[in-house]
Structure formats: C-alpha cells, structure tokens
Design a protein around this motif. Structure first.
Motif, PDB file in Angstrom:
ATOM      1  N   ASP A 210       0.835  -1.197   0.000  1.00 24.69           N
ATOM      2  CA  ASP A 210       0.000   0.000   0.000  1.00 24.69           C
ATOM      3  C   ASP A 210       0.874   1.253   0.000  1.00 24.69           C
ATOM      4  O   ASP A 210       1.948   1.263   0.593  1.00 24.69           O
ATOM      5  CB  ASP A 210      -0.887   0.026   1.251  1.00 24.69           C
ATOM      6  N   SER A 211       0.386   2.299  -0.633  1.00 21.71           N
ATOM      7  CA  SER A 211       1.117   3.560  -0.636  1.00 21.71           C
ATOM      8  C   SER A 211       1.287   4.069   0.782  1.00 21.71           C
ATOM      9  O   SER A 211       0.360   4.015   1.593  1.00 21.71           O
ATOM     10  CB  SER A 211       0.354   4.596  -1.464  1.00 21.71           C
ATOM     11  N   GLY A 212       2.475   4.562   1.069  1.00 18.58           N
ATOM     12  CA  GLY A 212       2.738   5.137   2.372  1.00 18.58           C
ATOM     13  C   GLY A 212       3.438   4.217   3.327  1.00 18.58           C
ATOM     14  O   GLY A 212       3.963   4.660   4.347  1.00 18.58           O
ATOM     15  N   ARG A 213       3.481   2.928   3.061  1.00 15.47           N
ATOM     16  CA  ARG A 213       4.168   1.988   3.941  1.00 15.47           C
ATOM     17  C   ARG A 213       5.651   1.920   3.581  1.00 15.47           C
ATOM     18  O   ARG A 213       6.050   2.200   2.457  1.00 15.47           O
ATOM     19  CB  ARG A 213       3.550   0.592   3.853  1.00 15.47           C
ATOM     20  N   ALA A 259       3.019  17.593  -5.714  1.00 21.02           N
ATOM     21  CA  ALA A 259       1.632  17.979  -5.965  1.00 21.02           C
ATOM     22  C   ALA A 259       0.665  16.968  -5.348  1.00 21.02           C
ATOM     23  O   ALA A 259       0.896  15.756  -5.390  1.00 21.02           O
ATOM     24  CB  ALA A 259       1.381  18.099  -7.465  1.00 21.02           C
ATOM     25  N   PRO A 260      -0.444  17.438  -4.777  1.00 19.75           N
ATOM     26  CA  PRO A 260      -1.393  16.522  -4.128  1.00 19.75           C
ATOM     27  C   PRO A 260      -2.050  15.533  -5.066  1.00 19.75           C
ATOM     28  O   PRO A 260      -2.514  14.482  -4.620  1.00 19.75           O
ATOM     29  CB  PRO A 260      -2.426  17.473  -3.502  1.00 19.75           C
ATOM     30  N   ASP A 261      -2.108  15.845  -6.370  1.00 20.03           N
ATOM     31  CA  ASP A 261      -2.678  14.888  -7.315  1.00 20.03           C
ATOM     32  C   ASP A 261      -1.624  13.934  -7.875  1.00 20.03           C
ATOM     33  O   ASP A 261      -1.893  13.178  -8.807  1.00 20.03           O
ATOM     34  CB  ASP A 261      -3.393  15.614  -8.466  1.00 20.03           C
ATOM     35  N   ASN A 262      -0.419  13.969  -7.283  1.00 21.92           N
ATOM     36  CA  ASN A 262       0.663  13.104  -7.760  1.00 21.92           C
ATOM     37  C   ASN A 262       1.370  12.434  -6.575  1.00 21.92           C
ATOM     38  O   ASN A 262       2.572  12.233  -6.584  1.00 21.92           O
ATOM     39  CB  ASN A 262       1.669  13.939  -8.573  1.00 21.92           C
ATOM     40  N   LYS A 263       0.598  12.109  -5.549  1.00 23.58           N
ATOM     41  CA  LYS A 263       1.175  11.519  -4.350  1.00 23.58           C
ATOM     42  C   LYS A 263       1.782  10.145  -4.634  1.00 23.58           C
ATOM     43  O   LYS A 263       1.316   9.409  -5.503  1.00 23.58           O
ATOM     44  CB  LYS A 263       0.105  11.380  -3.256  1.00 23.58           C
ATOM     45  N   ASN A 264       2.824   9.839  -3.874  1.00 23.90           N
ATOM     46  CA  ASN A 264       3.447   8.507  -3.935  1.00 23.90           C
ATOM     47  C   ASN A 264       3.856   8.131  -5.359  1.00 23.90           C
ATOM     48  O   ASN A 264       3.667   7.009  -5.818  1.00 23.90           O
ATOM     49  CB  ASN A 264       2.490   7.454  -3.345  1.00 23.90           C
ATOM     50  N   MET A 268       9.151   9.127  -5.176  1.00 22.57           N
ATOM     51  CA  MET A 268       9.004   9.080  -3.728  1.00 22.57           C
ATOM     52  C   MET A 268       9.384   7.694  -3.203  1.00 22.57           C
ATOM     53  O   MET A 268       8.722   6.700  -3.506  1.00 22.57           O
ATOM     54  CB  MET A 268       7.581   9.427  -3.319  1.00 22.57           C
ATOM     55  N   VAL A 269      10.414   7.656  -2.393  1.00 24.14           N
ATOM     56  CA  VAL A 269      10.850   6.409  -1.766  1.00 24.14           C
ATOM     57  C   VAL A 269      10.096   6.206  -0.461  1.00 24.14           C
ATOM     58  O   VAL A 269       9.690   5.096  -0.126  1.00 24.14           O
ATOM     59  CB  VAL A 269      12.370   6.424  -1.525  1.00 24.14           C
ATOM     60  N   PHE A 270       9.886   7.273   0.277  1.00 22.59           N
ATOM     61  CA  PHE A 270       9.060   7.208   1.488  1.00 22.59           C
ATOM     62  C   PHE A 270       8.477   8.589   1.723  1.00 22.59           C
ATOM     63  O   PHE A 270       9.195   9.576   1.786  1.00 22.59           O
ATOM     64  CB  PHE A 270       9.867   6.763   2.706  1.00 22.59           C
ATOM     65  N   GLU A 271       7.170   8.635   1.855  1.00 25.54           N
ATOM     66  CA  GLU A 271       6.444   9.900   1.891  1.00 25.54           C
ATOM     67  C   GLU A 271       5.518   9.915   3.098  1.00 25.54           C
ATOM     68  O   GLU A 271       4.796   8.940   3.349  1.00 25.54           O
ATOM     69  CB  GLU A 271       5.634  10.026   0.591  1.00 25.54           C
ATOM     70  N   ILE A 272       5.545  11.000   3.876  1.00 28.86           N
ATOM     71  CA  ILE A 272       4.639  11.148   5.013  1.00 28.86           C
ATOM     72  C   ILE A 272       3.247  11.434   4.480  1.00 28.86           C
ATOM     73  O   ILE A 272       3.042  12.379   3.720  1.00 28.86           O
ATOM     74  CB  ILE A 272       5.092  12.281   5.945  1.00 28.86           C
ATOM     75  N   GLN A 273       2.276  10.627   4.890  1.00 31.16           N
ATOM     76  CA  GLN A 273       0.944  10.683   4.309  1.00 31.16           C
ATOM     77  C   GLN A 273       0.032  11.661   5.053  1.00 31.16           C
ATOM     78  O   GLN A 273      -0.055  11.645   6.282  1.00 31.16           O
ATOM     79  CB  GLN A 273       0.314   9.294   4.335  1.00 31.16           C
ATOM     80  N   TYR A 274      -0.636  12.489   4.262  1.00 29.35           N
ATOM     81  CA  TYR A 274      -1.660  13.391   4.781  1.00 29.35           C
ATOM     82  C   TYR A 274      -2.900  13.270   3.888  1.00 29.35           C
ATOM     83  O   TYR A 274      -2.789  13.010   2.684  1.00 29.35           O
ATOM     84  CB  TYR A 274      -1.187  14.849   4.770  1.00 29.35           C
TER      85      TYR A 274
END
Length: 488
Positions: A210-213, A259-264, A268-274
């Motif tokens: 899953d994205s964000g892990r 950009a918020p429409d291009n998350k993960n 991005m190797v590791f991204e803090i999720q909001y």
C-alpha cells in the motif's frame, strides 16, 4: 513530578496510546490499551503500527524541520517585534538554546514515544495469528524501519542515547539501569544497522504494498544514510546501486513531485501521508508565509498568524540558485507589501482545502536524494562516475546547465551545493553539515552574514557557540539523572 516530556520509560511503556487508521490515513478513536489486552488480532497489530507511523508524522510536522532546516544555513525566521512568545524557536536558529528549551524535550519525547510503540508491537507480533506469514514479516520490517529511523535521528542530534528494545514488564524494570543508561553512539549505529538489514530482507518492493508503507527501497536508503554518517561510503554505494534496480525514477517536472494529485509517485521512496478528506490534513504553508502577509497568500484561510514567517529562506540559499533554476522558482516566493519584501518557503504551496489546511504529503526520502548520495559515494570511493548522476538531477530543473570546469574540479562542494538546491526545506541540510564535519565552519560564517543582514534583531551572542550535539532535555537530566552533554 518534575518533568514528563518524554516519560517513555514510565508512562509510554505502561499505558500506550495507539492512534489507529486504515492505510495510515483513516482515523478512528484513540484507545488506551496494555499489551496484555490489546494485541489479539492481526487488525490490532496493524492499528499499533499505524500509531508508529502517526508518531513519525507528528515528528516530521513538528520538531524535525526546526533542527533539519532552521538550525542550518538554509533558513532563519521573520522577526516579529510584536510577538516575542516564540523566542524558544528563534533560539534554535541563533544557537542560543538552553537545555530547558521545549523543542529539545519535544523531539526527544516524540521519538521515544515512537520507539515505545515499536517495542510493544515487536514484542507482541509473534503472539498474534496471521493468515499470511509474509504479512507478519512485512509488519516486522515496517516496525524495524520506523524504530531505526527514530534512533538514527536521536543519535545524530543527541549523541549517546538510551537504546531500549524491550517494552518492559514492570515499573521496576523500566526504571532499571538497563533502560536508563545512555549507550555509546557507535553502538547505537551498530544496532540499527543490524535492524535495517533485517528490514531490507523482510520488506517488499514499492509496487507490492500500500502507498505510504515502508518498502525495501526505503530500508536500503536509510541503511545507506547510516553508512554515510559512519564514513563507510563503499558500503553505502552498494546499497544505493541496488535502489537503481527497484523501479524508481525522477519526475519530469520539479513542481509536480510534491503535488497533491501526484502523491506517492515514482520518485518518492518514502512519503509522510496526509489526507484532508480523512481528517489528517497538512498545514505547512500557513506556518511559513510571512506573518505580515494577512490574507494575501492564505486567501480565505488567512490572515497569517503572528508566529508565521518560520523557516524563512536565507539570502545565502537564495543566491545559490541560478535565476532560471526551476527549483528556485518553485521553492521560494517573495511577498511585497509595499514596504518590505519577504522571502518565504513556498515549496508545498498547492492551495488550501480549508482554513490553512492542505492535502499535501511530505517527502522523507526521494530518489533524487538517493542519486546525489550515490554521486557522493562515487566521488569518495572512485567506484563510479558521479557526474552523470549530478547531471540527471540538475538537468530536470536547469536543462541547459552543464557542470562547469570549476564545478568538476571540486566535486565534493558541487555535490553539497546540488543537494542543498534540490532538497531545500526537506530537512536534510543540518544533517548533511554534521555528516561532512562542516557544521561549525559553515554556521560560523553564516552567523557573521546574519548579523550583517539583520543588525538590529540578531543578538551579539548569537552564533558564538556552535554546538553540534544537542543538550539532553533538562527535565530528563533532572528526572532520571542522565549525564548532560558537554557545553550544556
């Protein structure tokens, strides 16, 4: 009771607050549980691990940027003569902190809260039935990655620290010398290197989760960072070369990375999720706009607060960019109120969903950082050519800018400058200065310039005591008897 800023040793390990969420974003009510009555199902383990991610998000959104950026020559603050309540934050930038500064306790306490949560989860992981053993291994890898990340930052900032891997079965054990002793920094590094190798072996590639892990790529990158701090560049090089085969790639446009429409995305190797929709919005920009900008930038989310103007880009950083560098144009904006022109950090300004709230993630590790790390390793070891890696990162934002002869003659400085341009406001600069042994030299020179540029607001005593290791929080020394670091 004297101070409970951290109290991981007494409270966090006895009664633990787990913030639960689905895929790290969907909130559910926090509950107070002990390991004896909480860890019974796989779903509860997942909630516990989500709590560790949430703790990391709090650290990144709070104290981490103050030490990663504000303590460096990248950023300062906009002085507000009408609100002097934030002087404890200003003291970080001016190197005037005392060990009682609340930011020291906040960083320490948040980090050990995350470590405590990780220890509880690890101790109970094998006692819970899983439908798929591969998922149990995945969860173990996530926990080890996050715990190692907390310890990696602590040891860089504070030096010798308590290294606790047990949740503790009783108050007596929790108050024992084993829990309270600070161990040498080199042993902390050795411990987390061992854990990171296990995480690398357990975690899946980015496309398998899953994205964000946490993923294998994130674990490889963290382990490489540890080796680089230890000046073990050949070992870091091998790990970073492995990352090149995991499918990461740079985004074609710098502004699109965050950009918020291009998350993960693929960078991005590791991204803090909001997520604004799920009640976990980000609010970076509202802190960093000039405090005197009113609603001119924030619009309906305004007016700016009196303690905005934090993380203000320095003139030194601004001048490091070429005028046509896309990173300058995206990262830094200038607010002109007709009287003064204030630079501000606009890197994450993608508009607002509601009053000061955004739907923007925060990058912790990204592939451009990995490429620049590998370039530095090649420059140090001679194991490869750093110039193509440098050019790959630079050409995205400066398509017609080849490395000059002067730059290629001093690649160490060139790489450091490129890291500063590329990764500005992502909390790397102070740690880079520590790692390269340049913190005192660079910050002393920076202090001289700050006093010239701000003669009426920078105190005479600022920048006269550049300490590379933070003080152990005063409350912790008083409560638990820790030996204070020299000079504090």
């Amino acid at each position: 009771m004297k101070n409970t800023t951290i109290r991981f040793i007494v409270l966090s390990t006895i009664i633990l607050t787990f913030g639960a969420c689905e895929d790290f974003l969907e909130q559910s009510p926090e509950t107070f549980q002990t390991p004896q009555n909480f860890f019974e199902t796989e779903a509860q383990i997942n909630e516990a691990i989500s709590g560790i991610y949430n703790t990391n998000r709090g650290l990144m959104n709070g104290a981490h940027w103050r030490f990663g950026e504000n303590r460096s020559d990248n950023t300062s603050f906009q002085y507000n003569p009408n609100d002097r309540g934030g002087i404890s934050n200003e003291d970080i930038d001016n190197f005037l902190m005392l060990s009682a500064n609340p930011n020291l306790g906040s960083y320490w306490g948040t980090s050990y809260s995350g470590i405590s949560r990780a220890n509880f989860a690890l101790e109970n992981l094998d006692n819970v039935p899983f439908n798929d053993e591969a998922i149990r291994n995945f969860r173990r890898g996530e926990i080890l990655f996050l715990r190692s990340w907390f310890y990696f930052n602590l040891v860089q900032l504070y030096g010798d620290v308590p290294y606790v891997t047990s949740a503790g079965d009783s108050p007596e054990e929790i108050l024992s010398d084993e829990f309270l002793a600070r161990i040498p920094a080199d042993q902390v590094y050795a411990n987390i290197l061992e854990d990171m190798q296990q995480a690398i072996d357990l975690l899946p590639n980015s496309g398998d989760t899953d994205s964000g892990r946490a993923t294998r790529g994130a674990a490889l990158m963290l382990k490489a960072k540890i080796h680089m701090v230890l000046q073990e560049f050949a070992l870091a090089e091998t790990l970073l070369e492995q990352m090149q085969g995991l499918g990461y790639s740079l985004q074609s446009d710098y502004a699109s990375i965050f950009a918020p429409d291009n998350k993960n995305n693929s960078e991005m190797v590791f991204e803090i999720q909001y997520s604004f929709a799920l009640g976990q919005a980000s609010n970076f920009v509202s802190r960093f706009v000039p405090f005197n900008s009113g609603s001119d930038i924030l619009g309906d989310s305004g007016p700016a607060g009196s303690r905005a103007g934090q993380n203000q880009p320095t003139l030194d950083l601004i001048n490091l960019y070429d005028a046509d560098d896309a990173r300058l144009l995206h990262n830094i904006s200038f607010y002109d109120n007709g009287t003064t022109v204030e630079p501000w950090m606009s890197k994450f300004n993608y508009g607002f969903e509601d009053d000061g709230l955004q739907d923007v993630n925060f990058p912790m590790f990204r592939y451009a950082d990995a490429l620049l790390m590998l370039a530095e390793c090649y420059e140090r070891t001679g194991g490869g050519d750093p110039i193509p890696l440098l050019s790959e990162v630079r050409s995205r934002s400066m398509p017609n800018s080849a490395l000059s002869a002067e730059e290629t003659s001093d690649l160490e400085q060139t790489i450091a400058d490129e890291r500063r341009r590329e990764l500005a406001f992502e909390n790397h600069r102070w740690f880079d200065l520590l790692r390269t042994g340049r913190a005192v030299e660079v910050m002393t020179a920076h202090g001289i310039q700050q006093k010239i540029q701000k003669p009426t607001t920078v105190p005479d005593e600022a920048y006269t005591n550049i300490r590379t290791i933070l003080g152990i929080p005063f409350g912790q020394v008083e409560e638990f008897g820790f030996t204070q670091n020299a000079g504090w």
